[in-house]
Write a protein that holds these residues in place. Structure first.
Motif, mmCIF file in Angstrom:
data_model
loop_
_atom_site.group_PDB
_atom_site.id
_atom_site.type_symbol
_atom_site.label_atom_id
_atom_site.label_comp_id
_atom_site.label_asym_id
_atom_site.label_seq_id
_atom_site.Cartn_x
_atom_site.Cartn_y
_atom_site.Cartn_z
ATOM 1 N N ASP A 130 0.844 -1.194 0.000
ATOM 2 C CA ASP A 130 0.000 0.000 0.000
ATOM 3 C C ASP A 130 0.884 1.249 0.000
ATOM 4 O O ASP A 130 1.393 1.651 1.047
ATOM 5 N N PRO A 131 1.091 1.885 -1.171
ATOM 6 C CA PRO A 131 1.942 3.072 -1.230
ATOM 7 C C PRO A 131 1.485 4.187 -0.305
ATOM 8 O O PRO A 131 2.306 4.922 0.243
ATOM 9 N N ALA A 132 0.174 4.326 -0.119
ATOM 10 C CA ALA A 132 -0.348 5.397 0.731
ATOM 11 C C ALA A 132 -0.003 5.190 2.202
ATOM 12 O O ALA A 132 -0.098 6.130 2.996
ATOM 13 N N LYS A 133 0.382 3.985 2.574
ATOM 14 C CA LYS A 133 0.752 3.691 3.960
ATOM 15 C C LYS A 133 2.221 3.301 4.050
ATOM 16 O O LYS A 133 2.600 2.346 4.727
ATOM 17 N N GLY A 134 3.041 4.044 3.341
ATOM 18 C CA GLY A 134 4.478 3.793 3.400
ATOM 19 C C GLY A 134 4.895 2.484 2.783
ATOM 20 O O GLY A 134 5.886 1.892 3.184
ATOM 21 N N PHE A 135 4.143 2.001 1.802
ATOM 22 C CA PHE A 135 4.413 0.740 1.107
ATOM 23 C C PHE A 135 4.360 -0.448 2.068
ATOM 24 O O PHE A 135 5.087 -1.431 1.922
ATOM 25 N N LEU A 136 3.468 -0.357 3.035
ATOM 26 C CA LEU A 136 3.232 -1.460 3.956
ATOM 27 C C LEU A 136 2.745 -2.672 3.172
ATOM 28 O O LEU A 136 1.801 -2.564 2.398
ATOM 29 N N LYS B 171 -4.136 -4.711 -1.319
ATOM 30 C CA LYS B 171 -3.703 -3.457 -1.942
ATOM 31 C C LYS B 171 -2.486 -3.715 -2.825
ATOM 32 O O LYS B 171 -1.676 -4.604 -2.543
ATOM 33 N N THR B 172 -2.339 -2.934 -3.892
ATOM 34 C CA THR B 172 -1.169 -3.063 -4.763
ATOM 35 C C THR B 172 -0.594 -1.695 -5.090
ATOM 36 O O THR B 172 -1.199 -0.660 -4.817
ATOM 37 N N ASN B 173 0.571 -1.723 -5.718
ATOM 38 C CA ASN B 173 1.237 -0.490 -6.145
ATOM 39 C C ASN B 173 0.927 -0.147 -7.596
ATOM 40 O O ASN B 173 1.654 0.630 -8.216
ATOM 41 N N ALA B 174 -0.149 -0.695 -8.172
ATOM 42 C CA ALA B 174 -0.436 -0.483 -9.595
ATOM 43 C C ALA B 174 -0.604 0.992 -9.944
ATOM 44 O O ALA B 174 -0.036 1.476 -10.934
ATOM 45 N N SER B 175 -1.385 1.731 -9.161
ATOM 46 C CA SER B 175 -1.593 3.142 -9.484
ATOM 47 C C SER B 175 -0.293 3.928 -9.320
ATOM 48 O O SER B 175 -0.031 4.875 -10.070
ATOM 49 N N ALA C 25 7.024 -7.203 10.832
ATOM 50 C CA ALA C 25 6.448 -8.270 10.016
ATOM 51 C C ALA C 25 7.125 -8.280 8.664
ATOM 52 O O ALA C 25 7.533 -7.244 8.149
ATOM 53 N N MET C 26 7.247 -9.451 8.058
ATOM 54 C CA MET C 26 7.864 -9.617 6.734
ATOM 55 C C MET C 26 9.250 -8.967 6.694
ATOM 56 O O MET C 26 9.633 -8.321 5.729
ATOM 57 N N LYS C 27 10.007 -9.103 7.823
ATOM 58 C CA LYS C 27 11.383 -8.618 7.934
ATOM 59 C C LYS C 27 11.484 -7.098 7.880
ATOM 60 O O LYS C 27 12.539 -6.552 7.605
ATOM 61 N N MET C 28 10.379 -6.410 8.115
ATOM 62 C CA MET C 28 10.371 -4.957 8.071
ATOM 63 C C MET C 28 9.627 -4.417 9.287
ATOM 64 O O MET C 28 8.797 -5.100 9.883
ATOM 65 N N GLU C 29 9.948 -3.156 9.645
ATOM 66 C CA GLU C 29 9.239 -2.483 10.714
ATOM 67 C C GLU C 29 8.160 -1.583 10.119
ATOM 68 O O GLU C 29 8.414 -0.848 9.158
ATOM 69 N N HIS C 30 6.952 -1.637 10.698
ATOM 70 C CA HIS C 30 5.829 -0.863 10.193
ATOM 71 C C HIS C 30 5.249 -0.020 11.324
ATOM 72 O O HIS C 30 4.867 -0.554 12.372
ATOM 73 N N THR C 31 5.185 1.279 11.097
ATOM 74 C CA THR C 31 4.667 2.194 12.100
ATOM 75 C C THR C 31 3.170 2.403 11.892
ATOM 76 O O THR C 31 2.726 2.717 10.779
ATOM 77 N N LEU C 32 2.373 2.236 12.952
ATOM 78 C CA LEU C 32 0.943 2.462 12.894
ATOM 79 C C LEU C 32 0.639 3.755 13.637
ATOM 80 O O LEU C 32 1.122 3.979 14.748
ATOM 81 N N THR C 33 -0.160 4.629 13.015
ATOM 82 C CA THR C 33 -0.391 5.965 13.540
ATOM 83 C C THR C 33 -1.873 6.231 13.786
ATOM 84 O O THR C 33 -2.744 5.507 13.298
ATOM 85 N N ALA C 34 -2.155 7.299 14.526
ATOM 86 C CA ALA C 34 -3.538 7.674 14.839
ATOM 87 C C ALA C 34 -4.215 8.236 13.593
ATOM 88 O O ALA C 34 -3.665 9.118 12.931
ATOM 89 N N PRO C 35 -5.419 7.753 13.248
ATOM 90 C CA PRO C 35 -6.100 8.251 12.044
ATOM 91 C C PRO C 35 -6.663 9.648 12.220
ATOM 92 O O PRO C 35 -6.934 10.339 11.245
ATOM 93 N N PHE C 36 -6.864 10.056 13.479
ATOM 94 C CA PHE C 36 -7.364 11.399 13.760
ATOM 95 C C PHE C 36 -7.031 11.739 15.211
ATOM 96 O O PHE C 36 -6.600 10.885 15.989
#
Length: 618
Positions: free
Chosen positions: A348-354, A425-429, A578-589
């Motif tokens: 998902d590019p919009a979420k830092g390519f998570l 989700k994909t990086n197609a767009s 996860a998947m050998k990477m670190e993923h940051t989760l943030t507050a939506p509002f």
């Protein structure tokens, strides 16, 4: 010719090898882990052998299990594909020692090119131009800093055993050198078990150009022209093309001759790639292109070379491994047209390519044939398959050929735009936007283009009003007209869920038909599910609910908030590994942490509720 072939790999490359082997009448044997028990490559092979649990280190990276599967099935040869054990010289030697055919280069050639510093020294001795830098054995930080100062900033620190963008740091000043060095060495030690580094001059407008080479056991080595892989994100290739934009015949001849010298210097047999870095600040010139490294295997981007040369590189690999000479001499090889390849990833590019995992409930690729060229899709998945958290999240390689660069680019853009994947989700767009970027269209690409334009490229597209209205009309044909204006068509409105986003759509008379529960929308390479929605009494986990759920199985490695804490929109809540990477989760509002369900060190499953943010009462 080889009669039976075990493929020590998975996914699209395993399927790609099976396709050629079947055409040649070779029996194929697949290997698979728990996660791949229903994978496409094991379905397509003549025989399949289970080799262990889902993690690669317990299955695809265990050479003994690969060899046991070969013995069990009577395989004559092993093809490693790329990644996993493909450049592991010890495994290659164990295959040979077991009396099997290794479809790859000699172990000595793999070793010769395995460490970047030793390879550059060897190449310089062979008359291949190398990037200015330091490749010595003295790894004292102060000595390395002094060498960097001699080279002149900016410099790149690179792990000698590195690859895939790991163990690499760009340093722009002496003040930043020691911290960058320590970080690079830690990553190199963790990823490759070797913290030694080299330092090289950083080219300010770098282009990544590589040459496909091929050798046989009879002393013949040829090149199959060049590819440009400059469009990269964090040192990882995104879109590749062949030939390279702006490459004149004289420069091509000099570059390819250097590549052939490099291959001959290590007595190379099989498919390999000589990678160069070029100064892209002006026109391509032979004296501004330098050797970087050699990949002693088939490359992910090999299809673009196949498309412009008409050569099946996997067939060549199998013939050369069988002891045959190269099918064509250098004078018989030529290029025609242009080819491009895009790597379609579950991310998902919009979420830092998570990375995005789950079931591929919808999987459609754009039409591969049509005016202006032809297309090809190399994939290892099918509709209904699962995208696993254990491996690289590639869904497919989408390849287009045209008579010229514009035709190939437009064809690839159309194929990606017309593709639809859901709910993953994909990086197609993102890829479509990259192909349409003015600098890419003009062919003036360097490795920093995506970094400079990432914010715009990563924006998630929204479906057009026309597509939304047409889809909505099919869902609620009986919604009454709401409102009336003179000199204007009456409209009607209804609420819908676009995936998990609550939206209102204005409809116009003329829709109708039999109502359905949901429809799929596909546009610009993005797919959505539209379903009717009653706005009243919404308390679930739709958009605006503040539910923070795990996007994949993983481990919570840091929690940065407490229950009851006030947070701002975008504030870091926790970090998931996860998947050998670190993923940051943030507050939506902005709001309050109403619930906090996890703590550091806890393992979580996909879609597990981690926290919930509640908006403060106004």
């Amino acid at each position: 010719m080889i009669q039976s072939l075990l493929i020590a790999n998975r996914g699209e490359i395993a399927c790609r090898i099976i396709r050629t082997a079947r055409r040649l009448g070779i029996r194929t044997i697949a290997v698979y882990s728990d996660a791949d028990a229903d994978a496409l490559h094991m379905r397509q092979a003549d025989e399949a052998v289970h080799i262990g649990p889902s993690p690669a280190r317990e299955s695809y990276l265990v050479g003994e299990r690969i060899l046991a599967a070969a013995r069990q099935t009577g395989a004559q040869a092993i093809h490693p594909g790329y990644g996993f054990l493909s450049e592991n010289s010890a495994f290659a030697q164990s295959v040979i020692d077991a009396g099997l055919i290794w479809v790859g280069p000699n172990p000595a050639s793999i070793d010769a090119m395995g460490l970047k510093d030793a390879a550059k020294t060897l190449m310089a001795a062979a008359g291949v131009p190398v990037t200015p830098g330091y490749m010595g054995a003295d790894q004292n930080p102060d000595h390395l800093a002094a060498e960097a100062a001699k080279i002149g900033y900016p410099v790149l620190i690179k792990a000698v055993a590195g690859g895939g963008g790991k163990g690499m740091r760009l340093v722009e000043s002496a003040e930043a050198f020691h911290d960058a060095l320590a970080s690079c060495q830690r990553e190199a030690a963790a990823s490759f078990g070797n913290d030694h580094v080299l330092i090289e001059k950083y080219i300010l407008s770098p282009r990544h150009i590589e040459v496909q080479v091929f050798g046989d056991s009879h002393g013949n080595v040829v090149h199959l022209s060049e590819r440009d892989c400059s469009l990269q994100r964090r040192h990882q290739k995104v879109i590749e093309e062949a030939p390279a934009p702006g490459m004149d015949e004289a420069t091509r001849a000099a570059l390819c001759a250097s590549a052939v010298r490099a291959a001959k210097a290590v007595d190379y047999v099989g498919a390999g790639t000589i990678e160069f870095i070029a100064d892209g600040s002006g026109a391509l010139r032979a004296d501004r292109i330098w050797f970087m490294e050699m990949n002693t295997r088939l490359q992910v981007e090999h299809p673009v070379t196949e498309e412009i040369t008409g050569v099946d590189l996997v067939e060549w690999q199998l013939r050369v491994a069988s002891g045959e000479p190269l099918p064509l001499a250098q004078e018989d090889l030529a290029i025609h047209g242009w080819a491009m390849e895009a790597r379609l990833y579950a991310e998902d590019p919009a979420k830092g390519f998570l990375p995005s995992i789950g079931k591929l409930e919808l999987l459609q690729f754009g039409e591969s044939e049509g005016a202006g060229g032809r297309g090809r899709v190399d994939t290892g998945v099918f509709e209904g398959a699962e995208v696993s958290p254990f491996y690289d999240p590639m869904i497919a390689k989408v390849i287009a050929w045209g008579e010229d660069r514009d035709e190939a680019r437009e064809r690839l853009s159309d194929m990606l735009s017309d593709s639809a994947v859901w709910p993953v989700k994909t990086n197609a767009s993102f890829l479509v936007k990259a192909l349409d970027h003015p600098d890419f269209v003009a062919g003036t690409v360097d490795t920093g283009l995506i970094g400079r334009s990432s914010a715009a490229l990563a924006q998630t597209p929204q479906p057009s009003c026309e597509v939304l209205e047409a889809a909505a009309a099919a869902l609620v044909p009986d919604v009454p007209v709401s409102g009336f204006r003179l000199n204007a068509a009456p409209t009607r409105t209804a609420w819908f869920l676009l995936d998990d986003q609550e939206i209102e759509v204005a409809l116009h008379p003329g829709g109708g038909g039999e109502a359905v529960e949901a429809v799929m929308i596909a546009e610009q390479g993005q797919a959505w599910r539209l379903s009717p929605w009653r706005r009243e009494g919404v308390h679930g986990a739709a958009a605006g609910s503040g539910a923070i759920v795990s996007p994949m199985p993983g481990k919570v490695i840091a929690v940065d908030v407490e229950a009851g804490q006030t947070v701002t929109a975008g504030q870091k809540l926790l970090t998931l590994e996860a998947m050998k990477m670190e993923h940051t989760l943030t507050a939506p509002f902005a709001g309050i942490v109403a619930e906090l369900k996890v703590s550091a060190g806890q393992q979580v499953q996909v879609e597990a509720l981690l926290a919930r943010i509640e908006a403060e009462a106004e």
